[in-house]
Enzyme design. Structure first.
Site, short mmCIF file in Angstrom:
data_model
loop_
_atom_site.label_atom_id
_atom_site.label_comp_id
_atom_site.label_asym_id
_atom_site.label_seq_id
_atom_site.Cartn_x
_atom_site.Cartn_y
_atom_site.Cartn_z
N ASP A 202 6.90 11.01 -26.78
CA ASP A 202 7.98 12.26 -26.20
C ASP A 202 8.59 12.74 -27.67
O ASP A 202 8.71 11.94 -28.67
CB ASP A 202 9.13 11.54 -25.46
CG ASP A 202 9.71 12.35 -24.65
OD1 ASP A 202 9.40 12.42 -23.42
OD2 ASP A 202 10.54 13.33 -25.05
N ASP B 53 4.90 15.15 -31.06
CA ASP B 53 5.07 16.54 -30.49
C ASP B 53 3.69 16.86 -30.06
O ASP B 53 2.72 16.83 -30.91
CB ASP B 53 5.63 17.43 -31.70
CG ASP B 53 5.54 18.69 -31.27
OD1 ASP B 53 5.13 19.08 -30.17
OD2 ASP B 53 6.08 19.58 -32.28
N VAL B 54 3.26 17.05 -28.75
CA VAL B 54 1.97 17.35 -28.48
C VAL B 54 1.43 18.65 -29.03
O VAL B 54 0.27 19.20 -28.58
CB VAL B 54 1.76 17.32 -26.82
CG1 VAL B 54 2.08 15.76 -26.32
CG2 VAL B 54 2.55 18.45 -26.18
N ASN C 30 1.20 13.79 -19.26
CA ASN C 30 2.54 14.10 -18.37
C ASN C 30 3.31 15.37 -19.12
O ASN C 30 3.96 15.95 -18.36
CB ASN C 30 3.07 13.32 -17.92
CG ASN C 30 4.42 13.36 -17.26
OD1 ASN C 30 4.38 13.91 -15.92
ND2 ASN C 30 5.64 13.40 -17.79
N TYR D 224 4.30 29.51 -15.49
CA TYR D 224 4.07 28.03 -15.06
C TYR D 224 2.98 27.80 -14.28
O TYR D 224 1.83 26.93 -14.66
CB TYR D 224 5.29 27.50 -14.58
CG TYR D 224 5.24 26.03 -14.16
CD1 TYR D 224 5.39 25.18 -15.25
CD2 TYR D 224 5.26 25.75 -13.21
CE1 TYR D 224 5.32 23.96 -15.06
CE2 TYR D 224 5.14 24.28 -12.80
CZ TYR D 224 5.33 23.33 -13.57
OH TYR D 224 5.34 21.99 -13.57
N LYS E 103 -0.73 25.50 -15.23
CA LYS E 103 -1.04 24.29 -14.50
C LYS E 103 -2.27 24.45 -13.76
O LYS E 103 -2.93 23.73 -13.52
CB LYS E 103 0.10 24.01 -13.32
CG LYS E 103 1.50 23.35 -13.91
CD LYS E 103 1.09 22.12 -14.76
CE LYS E 103 2.39 21.37 -15.42
NZ LYS E 103 2.28 20.12 -16.04
N ALA F 294 9.63 18.26 -7.32
CA ALA F 294 10.09 16.85 -7.31
C ALA F 294 11.61 16.92 -7.81
O ALA F 294 12.34 17.62 -8.41
CB ALA F 294 9.38 16.03 -8.52
N THR G 109 13.76 15.79 -10.36
CA THR G 109 13.67 15.42 -11.59
C THR G 109 14.81 16.17 -12.36
O THR G 109 15.52 17.24 -11.84
CB THR G 109 12.44 15.85 -12.17
OG1 THR G 109 12.27 17.29 -12.14
CG2 THR G 109 11.30 15.09 -11.50
#
Length: 250
Positions: free
Chosen positions: A38, A53-54, A80, A145, A149, A178, A180
């Site tokens: 993360d 950092d992806v 994720n 978005y 996805k 969700a 979240t």
């Protein structure tokens, strides 16, 4: 569910909060040693929490090698990490399209690419990507978005085909809306948060938001050796939103 991860090592990206935190906790509860990636890993419930950092290949590769060295290999990867975006197709500039795709799509490729050498050495290798109901149903004000996805969903199928012969299963989970922190922040920005929440709940046929624990349970199944014949699947956890067309109640 019969999921047992004893002796297995899992990496969960975006695992310090929200769905990722629930997934990490679920895998640990069933015996996995879990490394969380993360950008802000502080407070993550994990055996190893790494600032990654992806969008940075060097950061990703360093994180993967640290996990392999300290935990003894990698068996499971849960991609994720992701960010949201709002608006129709004209709402976001090119820079935002590039930013969201860099995290949500290329980030999946970067982490998977770095983890592949370790996954190939596992007898229980599995990758689970977090896609979304936005990939399979047209939602208003979610153009960017949804596009990202949808790309994750297609990438999942391609990866499943490419790596099946290597003993690596690749699947996706498609959550509905969700409950979240990210959704909570969106609700807080609405003119009438209570009305907006009610609208989101009513949009899903079972009449409520999806819980993070429900998504985590689905990921645990897909990642588990118990799902050894399951690959190239996108498992919807959306209260029926993807496929059901119910009559109005009352």
């Amino acid at each position: 569910m019969g999921t047992d991860f004893t002796g297995l090592v899992a990496v969960v990206t975006g695992g310090a909060s929200g769905l990722g935190a629930a997934i990490a906790e679920r895998l640990r509860r069933d015996g996995a040693r879990v490394a969380v990636f993360d950008v802000r890993p502080e407070g993550a419930h994990a055996d190893l929490a790494v600032a990654v950092d992806v969008t940075d290949d060097a950061s990703v590769r360093a994180g993967i090698e640290r996990v392999a060295e300290e935990l003894g290999g990698i068996d499971i990867l849960v991609n994720n990490a992701g960010i949201g975006a709002q608006g129709d197709v004209a709402a976001n500039p090119d820079t935002e399209w590039a930013r969201v795709f860099d995290v949500n799509v290329v980030g999946v490729a970067r982490v998977s690419r770095a983890a592949l050498p370790h996954l190939r050495r596992s007898s229980a290798a599995a990758i689970v990507n977090t896609s979304s109901i936005a990939a399979t149903a047209g939602l208003p004000q979610r153009a960017l978005y949804s596009a990202s996805k949808g790309a994750v969903l297609s990438l999942t199928l391609a990866m499943a085909a490419d790596h099946l012969a290597e003993g690596i299963r690749v699947n996706a989970v498609n959550p509905g809306t969700a409950d979240t922190p990210w959704v909570g922040r969106l609700l807080d920005q609405a003119d009438d948060p209570a009305a907006e929440r009610a609208a989101l709940e009513a949009r899903q046929p079972h009449g409520r938001l999806v819980s993070a624990a429900e998504v985590a349970d689905a990921v645990a199944y897909l990642a588990s050796p118990a799902a050894g014949s399951t690959t190239g699947v996108a498992l919807a956890v959306d209260g029926g939103m993807q496929g059901l067309r119910l009559r109005p109640r009352g």
